[in-house]
Each structure stands twice: as C-alpha cells, then as structure tokens.
Design an enzyme around this catalytic site. Structure first.
Site, mmCIF file in Angstrom:
data_model
loop_
_atom_site.group_PDB
_atom_site.id
_atom_site.type_symbol
_atom_site.label_atom_id
_atom_site.label_comp_id
_atom_site.label_asym_id
_atom_site.label_seq_id
_atom_site.Cartn_x
_atom_site.Cartn_y
_atom_site.Cartn_z
ATOM 1 C CG ASN A 96 -1.598 1.334 1.439
ATOM 2 O OD1 ASN A 96 -2.498 1.722 0.701
ATOM 3 N ND2 ASN A 96 -1.154 2.067 2.466
ATOM 4 C CB SER A 148 -4.055 5.075 -8.460
ATOM 5 O OG SER A 148 -4.728 6.267 -8.807
ATOM 6 C CE1 TYR A 161 -0.016 7.983 -6.912
ATOM 7 C CE2 TYR A 161 -1.767 8.466 -8.494
ATOM 8 C CZ TYR A 161 -1.351 7.902 -7.293
ATOM 9 O OH TYR A 161 -2.258 7.260 -6.483
ATOM 10 C CB SER A 164 4.694 4.925 -10.351
ATOM 11 O OG SER A 164 3.621 5.639 -9.749
ATOM 12 C CE LYS A 165 -0.122 4.297 -6.803
ATOM 13 N NZ LYS A 165 0.043 3.360 -5.661
#
Length: 266
Positions: A96, A148, A161, A164-165
């Site tokens: 997480n 996400s 971001y 990366s997700k």
C-alpha cells in the site's frame, strides 16, 4: 448486516499502514482476528495505529510496530525479517505504501521526481514481493497491491504517478500468472478519489481540499468520494480465501464510478 471476515491465525503485513487506506486496512485485519504488522516512516503514527489494532483485536493481539522507509531495501529486509521472527510466517502482503508526485515534463527536477515516484510506488512493490515470495509460498498466501485509477487515465502534471501505477497493474498480472503454480494469488485495487492525507502533496489549504472532495464527490455516481474503509473492505475481500479464492490477476476498480462516469477534476 455487515460482512465479517475470519483471519484468525493469519499474519497480515500492510505497508504504508500508519495512516489512510493502510491504517484502515490494518485495523480491519486486526478486528478480523489477524496478527497485524503496522509500518510507516513516522514512529508516533505507527504506534497510534498499532494501538488501535490491538484495541479492536478480539483476542487483544499486539500489533507489531516497524518503522521503515520502503524506498530503502535494508528497511524492507528488516521489515520482513522482523515479521517472520515475531509471527513465524506471512499470509497476506498488502503493498500500500505510495506517494503522489506532481511534476511537469519541463520542470528542472522532473527526473528526480520521476525517480522518486518509481522508487516509492513501484520499486517497493516489486522488492517486497520478491522478498516475501518464499514466505507466501509456504502459507499459500496472497498479495494485494494498491494501485490507482491514475493507471488507467492521464492526469495533468501527474505523469510520474500515473506511470508508476500503470507499472503496478502490469506487475500484478505478471505475478498472478508466475506465482499461480505456488498457489499465491495476486490482485490489485484501483481506488478513485479517497479522502485521506494524499492531497497533502499539493500543499493546499484544508478548505480547498474539502471543497475539492465535495465537488468531485457530487460528480461520482455514488454521490461521494471514497473513505479509507471502502478500500480496506475490498482488500479484506480479496485476501479471504473463503470468498475470493478463485480471484487472481484481477484489477479491481473501487472508485465510486469515477472511470465509468468519466469524472473530471476540473
């Protein structure tokens, strides 16, 4: 009627569990009878959540506190070793820990921000999985990665971001196939907007943050933004071999209808 899970005898390691989604997940596992590992970079925050876990545990099981930075491999190793030394095994790994990184491609520090996003949001997931596999193989455990909706749509100024997700999603599917023969299930959850401290990265006044949550929530088909408990409930569902034992390699969207409704932040 609320759905209750039975994780008695299980050991759940939740990274980034000193606040937000991770904290809610740790508390739910503890409430469901598991031995829980609470970890984060802030010792006081870790201790606070660990106490909450112990307080709700049916058998008053003491949660393990480990202060660690998941971008540091030595800290990751210590986290895993301490967990196994304390509880003897690992049944559930919840990856997480993560951070929001805002940067435009022509920013002078873009590559630094990009590197930080990968180290925190993707590399830590890969490394923790790599090191936990021998332990999870023994317990036929499972992994839940918190991704996400940003992995599915571009967000202005958040390319590090988003990338990366997206990597987390593909890693999840690859690992589900690769680790299946060892009977390790691997799934990912894609939260939409959740009211946590995630927005702190933008350094906005609290009034503006609250207004953003209100505005976005009104656009969601469910009429509100998410709460940490919403995501924790999905984690517990996927972690339960009793109800989700046939689910692996899934990317579970838990976003209040964000993607379906093409919700914009504008």
């Amino acid at each position: 009627m609320s759905l209750k899970y039975d994780f008695n005898g299980k050991v759940a390691l939740i990274t980034g569990s000193s606040s937000g989604i991770g904290a809610a997940t740790a508390i739910l596992f503890a409430k469901s009878g598991a031995n829980v590992v609470v970890t984060g970079r802030n010792a006081d925050a870790v201790a606070k959540v660990a106490k909450q876990c112990t307080d709700v545990s049916p058998k008053q099981l003491t949660a393990l506190e480990v202060v660690a930075d998941l971008t540091n491999e030595e800290d990751c190793n210590r986290l895993i070793e301490t967990t196994v030394q304390t509880f003897g095994k690992i049944d559930v790994l919840v990856n997480n820990a993560g951070t929001g990184i805002m940067a435009l491609i022509d920013d002078t520090n873009y590559m630094k921000q990009f590197s930080l996003a990968l180290k925190t949001n993707l590399n830590s997931v890969v490394y923790m999985t790599h090191k936990c596999v021998p332990h999870l193989a023994k317990t036929r455990g499972n992994i839940i990665n918190i991704s996400s909706i940003a992995s599915k749509r571009s967000l202005y100024g958040l390319s590090p971001y988003c990338m990366s997700k997206a990597g987390v999603d593909m890693f999840t599917k690859c690992m589900a196939a690769e680790l299946g023969p060892q009977r390790i299930r691997v799934n990912a959850i894609l939260p939409g907007t959740v009211a946590t401290n995630f927005m702190d990265v933008f350094e906005l006044p609290i009034e503006m943050v609250d207004k953003t949550y209100e505005t976005v929530g009104q656009k969601y088909p469910v009429g509100r933004v998410g709460q940490s408990q919403d995501i924790a409930n999905t984690v517990a569902y996927l972690a339960s071999d009793t109800v989700a034992g046939f689910i692996t390699g899934s990317i579970v969207v838990t976003d209040g209808g964000h993607l379906a409704a093409n919700v914009s932040y504008e």
